[in-house]
Design a protein around this motif. Structure first.
Motif, PDB file in Angstrom:
ATOM      1  N   ASN A   1      -4.854  -2.684  -4.934  1.00 34.89           N
ATOM      2  CA  ASN A   1      -6.060  -2.065  -5.496  1.00 34.89           C
ATOM      3  C   ASN A   1      -6.635  -0.991  -4.580  1.00 34.89           C
ATOM      4  O   ASN A   1      -7.081   0.060  -5.047  1.00 34.89           O
ATOM      5  N   ARG A   2      -6.661  -1.233  -3.281  1.00 37.86           N
ATOM      6  CA  ARG A   2      -7.184  -0.228  -2.344  1.00 37.86           C
ATOM      7  C   ARG A   2      -6.361   1.059  -2.411  1.00 37.86           C
ATOM      8  O   ARG A   2      -6.901   2.165  -2.465  1.00 37.86           O
TER       9      ARG A   2
ATOM     10  N   ALA B   1      -7.558   4.767  -3.946  1.00 40.16           N
ATOM     11  CA  ALA B   1      -7.426   5.960  -3.099  1.00 40.16           C
ATOM     12  C   ALA B   1      -6.733   7.088  -3.853  1.00 40.16           C
ATOM     13  O   ALA B   1      -7.029   8.259  -3.635  1.00 40.16           O
TER      14      ALA B   1
ATOM     15  N   ALA C   1       0.837  -1.211   0.000  1.00 36.17           N
ATOM     16  CA  ALA C   1       0.000   0.000   0.000  1.00 36.17           C
ATOM     17  C   ALA C   1       0.868   1.256   0.000  1.00 36.17           C
ATOM     18  O   ALA C   1       0.610   2.191  -0.780  1.00 36.17           O
TER      19      ALA C   1
ATOM     20  N   ASP D   1      -5.217  -7.221  -3.683  1.00 34.83           N
ATOM     21  CA  ASP D   1      -6.297  -6.428  -3.081  1.00 34.83           C
ATOM     22  C   ASP D   1      -5.773  -5.192  -2.372  1.00 34.83           C
ATOM     23  O   ASP D   1      -6.347  -4.100  -2.487  1.00 34.83           O
ATOM     24  N   GLU D   2      -4.672  -5.333  -1.651  1.00 36.27           N
ATOM     25  CA  GLU D   2      -4.083  -4.187  -0.952  1.00 36.27           C
ATOM     26  C   GLU D   2      -3.594  -3.142  -1.958  1.00 36.27           C
ATOM     27  O   GLU D   2      -3.772  -1.938  -1.763  1.00 36.27           O
TER      28      GLU D   2
END
Length: 130
Positions: free
Chosen positions: A91-92, A96, A50, A88-89
Motif C-alpha cells: 500500500n505504501r 507513492a 515495495a 501495508d508495504e
C-alpha cells in the motif's frame, strides 16, 4: 463492431506467455497481469514487495501513456499478493505511485505466481483521457 486493439508497448516487460499486456476497445482499457520486472534487464526490480509494486506501477504508467491514458484514469485494480503480511508495504508503494487517486481495488491472497521470486502481480481496467 468495435475494434479490439492489443499492444505490448516498448519499455515494458516482455509477456511470459501468448498474450499482449494491453487491450483497448474505444476508450476502455485493460492491462493483464503484470509483475515487477525491469524491462531493460528482464530481472525483478527487487526482492521486496515495495520495489516490485513500484516497478509494476511504472510499467502501468508507460502502458497507459501508450494508449492515451494515465494512472489518474484507472478505474479498478486487482492485486494478487503472495503474502498478506506484505499488504501495508504494498500500500505504501502503491500510494507513492498513484497519489490521491483511489480507484476501486481488490486484493487477493494467492498461493503462487508464475515465477518463484515474484511477490505480487497486478492487473487493471482504465479509460482514456478523452
Amino acid at each position: 463492431m468495435p475494434l479490439v486493439e492489443t499492444f505490448t508497448p516498448p519499455n515494458t516487460p516482455t509477456p511470459i506467455g501468448p498474450y499482449s499486456h494491453v487491450a483497448k476497445v474505444g476508450s476502455f482499457i485493460t492491462i493483464g497481469g503484470t509483475a515487477g520486472v525491469d524491462p531493460a534487464t528482464g530481472a525483478l526490480a527487487g526482492d521486496d514487495v515495495a520495489s516490485q509494486t513500484a516497478r509494476i506501477l511504472e510499467s502501468f504508467r508507460v502502458m497507459l501513456q501508450h494508449v492515451g491514458s494515465d494512472l489518474q484514469h484507472i478505474v479498478h485494480v486487482n492485486v494478487f499478493l503472495r503474502d498478506m503480511a506484505d499488504f501495508d508495504e504494498m500500500n505504501r508503494a502503491y500510494v507513492a505511485a498513484v497519489g490521491d487517486h483511489r480507484p476501486a481495488r481488490t486484493v487477493f491472497s494467492v498461493k503462487e505466481l508464475p515465477r518463484p521470486s515474484v511477490l505480487l502481480t497486478m492487473n487493471l481496467t482504465a479509460v482514456t483521457k478523452e
